[in-house]
Design an enzyme around this catalytic site. Sequence first.
Site, PDB file in Angstrom:
ATOM      1  N   THR A  52       0.730  -0.950   0.226  1.00 20.75           N
ATOM      2  CA  THR A  52       0.285  -0.318   0.370  1.00 20.75           C
ATOM      3  C   THR A  52       0.758   1.493   0.167  1.00 20.75           C
ATOM      4  O   THR A  52       1.816   1.208   0.314  1.00 20.75           O
ATOM      5  CB  THR A  52      -1.019   0.236   1.517  1.00 20.75           C
ATOM      6  OG1 THR A  52      -1.931   1.348   1.428  1.00 20.75           O
ATOM      7  CG2 THR A  52       0.021   0.098   2.587  1.00 20.75           C
TER       8      THR A  52
ATOM      9  N   ASN B  39      -0.358   3.883   1.043  1.00 18.64           N
ATOM     10  CA  ASN B  39      -1.654   4.182   2.457  1.00 18.64           C
ATOM     11  C   ASN B  39      -0.590   4.423   4.074  1.00 18.64           C
ATOM     12  O   ASN B  39      -1.150   3.546   4.840  1.00 18.64           O
ATOM     13  CB  ASN B  39      -2.758   3.497   2.627  1.00 18.64           C
ATOM     14  CG  ASN B  39      -3.726   4.553   3.479  1.00 18.64           C
ATOM     15  OD1 ASN B  39      -3.232   5.158   4.458  1.00 18.64           O
ATOM     16  ND2 ASN B  39      -4.743   4.070   3.373  1.00 18.64           N
TER      17      ASN B  39
ATOM     18  N   ASP C 191      -7.869  -6.457   0.347  1.00 19.89           N
ATOM     19  CA  ASP C 191      -8.831  -5.850   0.080  1.00 19.89           C
ATOM     20  C   ASP C 191      -9.597  -5.917   0.772  1.00 19.89           C
ATOM     21  O   ASP C 191     -10.056  -6.759   1.933  1.00 19.89           O
ATOM     22  CB  ASP C 191      -8.562  -6.994  -1.079  1.00 19.89           C
ATOM     23  CG  ASP C 191      -9.710  -6.134  -2.339  1.00 19.89           C
ATOM     24  OD1 ASP C 191      -9.792  -4.833  -2.501  1.00 19.89           O
ATOM     25  OD2 ASP C 191     -10.879  -6.816  -3.058  1.00 19.89           O
TER      26      ASP C 191
ATOM     27  N   PHE D 214     -14.921   7.443   6.489  1.00 20.60           N
ATOM     28  CA  PHE D 214     -14.684   7.344   4.993  1.00 20.60           C
ATOM     29  C   PHE D 214     -15.250   6.396   3.990  1.00 20.60           C
ATOM     30  O   PHE D 214     -16.658   5.544   5.108  1.00 20.60           O
ATOM     31  CB  PHE D 214     -13.537   7.630   5.014  1.00 20.60           C
ATOM     32  CG  PHE D 214     -13.095   5.672   4.572  1.00 20.60           C
ATOM     33  CD1 PHE D 214     -12.641   5.324   5.445  1.00 20.60           C
ATOM     34  CD2 PHE D 214     -12.490   5.177   3.027  1.00 20.60           C
ATOM     35  CE1 PHE D 214     -12.382   3.479   5.775  1.00 20.60           C
ATOM     36  CE2 PHE D 214     -12.476   3.577   3.239  1.00 20.60           C
ATOM     37  CZ  PHE D 214     -13.023   3.252   4.765  1.00 20.60           C
ATOM     38  N   GLY D 215     -16.237   6.143   3.015  1.00 14.08           N
ATOM     39  CA  GLY D 215     -16.230   5.254   2.223  1.00 14.08           C
ATOM     40  C   GLY D 215     -17.573   5.125   2.484  1.00 14.08           C
ATOM     41  O   GLY D 215     -18.153   6.004   2.826  1.00 14.08           O
ATOM     42  N   TYR D 216     -18.550   4.662   2.681  1.00 13.97           N
ATOM     43  CA  TYR D 216     -19.803   4.139   3.365  1.00 13.97           C
ATOM     44  C   TYR D 216     -19.971   3.930   4.521  1.00 13.97           C
ATOM     45  O   TYR D 216     -21.393   3.454   5.135  1.00 13.97           O
ATOM     46  CB  TYR D 216     -20.398   2.312   2.963  1.00 13.97           C
ATOM     47  CG  TYR D 216     -20.020   2.135   1.214  1.00 13.97           C
ATOM     48  CD1 TYR D 216     -21.167   2.972  -0.049  1.00 13.97           C
ATOM     49  CD2 TYR D 216     -18.924   2.136   0.567  1.00 13.97           C
ATOM     50  CE1 TYR D 216     -20.948   2.983  -0.800  1.00 13.97           C
ATOM     51  CE2 TYR D 216     -18.722   1.699  -0.606  1.00 13.97           C
ATOM     52  CZ  TYR D 216     -19.564   2.081  -1.341  1.00 13.97           C
ATOM     53  OH  TYR D 216     -19.517   1.370  -2.993  1.00 13.97           O
TER      54      TYR D 216
ATOM     55  N   LYS E  37     -14.981   2.824  15.880  1.00 15.88           N
ATOM     56  CA  LYS E  37     -14.728   1.958  15.011  1.00 15.88           C
ATOM     57  C   LYS E  37     -14.003   0.739  14.481  1.00 15.88           C
ATOM     58  O   LYS E  37     -14.272   0.096  14.522  1.00 15.88           O
ATOM     59  CB  LYS E  37     -15.508   2.835  13.607  1.00 15.88           C
ATOM     60  CG  LYS E  37     -15.079   1.760  12.959  1.00 15.88           C
ATOM     61  CD  LYS E  37     -14.892   3.571  11.049  1.00 15.88           C
ATOM     62  CE  LYS E  37     -14.171   1.803   9.879  1.00 15.88           C
ATOM     63  NZ  LYS E  37     -14.335   2.972   8.751  1.00 15.88           N
TER      64      LYS E  37
ATOM     65  N   ARG F 132     -11.417  -4.118   9.100  1.00 17.70           N
ATOM     66  CA  ARG F 132      -9.917  -3.955   9.206  1.00 17.70           C
ATOM     67  C   ARG F 132      -9.088  -5.267  10.093  1.00 17.70           C
ATOM     68  O   ARG F 132      -8.780  -5.351  10.250  1.00 17.70           O
ATOM     69  CB  ARG F 132     -10.036  -3.035   8.415  1.00 17.70           C
ATOM     70  CG  ARG F 132      -7.836  -2.460   7.855  1.00 17.70           C
ATOM     71  CD  ARG F 132      -8.076  -1.181   7.145  1.00 17.70           C
ATOM     72  NE  ARG F 132      -8.976  -1.162   6.120  1.00 17.70           N
ATOM     73  CZ  ARG F 132     -10.288  -0.432   5.975  1.00 17.70           C
ATOM     74  NH1 ARG F 132     -10.247   0.530   7.526  1.00 17.70           N
ATOM     75  NH2 ARG F 132     -11.268  -0.761   5.452  1.00 17.70           N
TER      76      ARG F 132
HETATM   77  P1  IMP Z   1     -10.449  -0.750   0.082  1.00 23.24           P
HETATM   78  O1  IMP Z   1      -9.520  -3.018  -0.430  1.00 23.24           O
HETATM   79  O2  IMP Z   1      -8.998  -1.039   1.909  1.00 23.24           O
HETATM   80  O3  IMP Z   1      -9.562   0.154  -0.319  1.00 23.24           O
HETATM   81  O4  IMP Z   1     -11.611  -0.231  -0.005  1.00 23.24           O
HETATM   82  C1  IMP Z   1     -12.094  -0.569  -1.086  1.00 23.24           C
HETATM   83  C2  IMP Z   1     -13.374   0.388  -0.955  1.00 23.24           C
HETATM   84  O5  IMP Z   1     -13.956  -0.163   0.385  1.00 23.24           O
HETATM   85  C3  IMP Z   1     -12.939   1.913  -0.333  1.00 23.24           C
HETATM   86  O6  IMP Z   1     -12.970   2.563  -0.798  1.00 23.24           O
HETATM   87  C4  IMP Z   1     -15.149   2.257   0.651  1.00 23.24           C
HETATM   88  O7  IMP Z   1     -15.273   2.487  -0.630  1.00 23.24           O
HETATM   89  C5  IMP Z   1     -14.819   0.978   0.664  1.00 23.24           C
HETATM   90  N1  IMP Z   1     -14.158   0.675   2.437  1.00 23.24           N
HETATM   91  C6  IMP Z   1     -13.755  -0.457   2.906  1.00 23.24           C
HETATM   92  N2  IMP Z   1     -13.235   0.182   3.910  1.00 23.24           N
HETATM   93  C7  IMP Z   1     -14.483   0.605   4.393  1.00 23.24           C
HETATM   94  C8  IMP Z   1     -14.917   1.303   5.964  1.00 23.24           C
HETATM   95  O8  IMP Z   1     -14.323   1.016   6.733  1.00 23.24           O
HETATM   96  N3  IMP Z   1     -15.480   1.964   6.151  1.00 23.24           N
HETATM   97  C9  IMP Z   1     -16.255   2.440   4.817  1.00 23.24           C
HETATM   98  N4  IMP Z   1     -15.886   1.793   3.697  1.00 23.24           N
HETATM   99  C10 IMP Z   1     -15.078   1.492   3.371  1.00 23.24           C
END
Ligand code: IMP
Length: 188
Positions: free
Chosen positions: A7, A9, A68, A147-149, A170, A176
């Site tokens: 990553t 990040n 992922d 963030f995200g959803y 959270k 995660r």
């Molecule tokens: P990544 O694989 O960690 O980059 O997550 C992919 C996508 O899943 C993110 O861009 C979010 O849209 C969604 N996502 C993953 N984890 C979370 C979370 O903890 N909260 C909200 N959305 C999440």
Amino acid sequence: MELIFATHNQHKVDELQQMLKGRVLIQSLTDIDFHEDIEESGKTFDENAYIKAKSISEKINRNVFADDSGLVIEALNGEPGIFSARYAGTGNSLDNIAKVLKKLENEEHRKAYFITVICLIFDGKAHFFEGKVWGNITKEIRGTDGFGYDPIFVPEGYDKTFAEMSADEKNNISHRYLATQQLIEFLS
Ligand code: IMP
């Protein structure tokens, strides 16, 4: 021991480094100056995590892990799933949320889960760790953190969305966190 986290990040790296309390040194792709794009061409979270970890591990000849994550909604046959980040096609999370709420407009069954899969390539062998948190999709956006959803997901046993919780609250129950705990157990 040293491991590469696939990553760029730094926030993800710091969080994990803190949980490992110095037992393992984690380096990001930025730390090792790796900037090649790896296409996530898999059809599942497992495949995507594996493709990322395996291809980077082979290129740099080191032990590597990749994660992922995404949101899986039962009434939408698993959508947005592996397409969570780019569900609405804009890469903007408010657009993604709007798309989900629109699709669930007349739906009472709002059960969903967040999932994280971590794939670790250690001495050439793949190990998988999975964390899942079940909950329900709200009918409107609630909360501003996260963030995200996060603003439309209420985990089971709670009445707040992830976006209405503090980061600590959270992070102690998240998908995660659960996947990471398993990785840490394996490494310890
Ligand atoms: P990544 O694989 O960690 O980059 O997550 C992919 C996508 O899943 C993110 O861009 C979010 O849209 C969604 N996502 C993953 N984890 C979370 C979370 O903890 N909260 C909200 N959305 C999440």
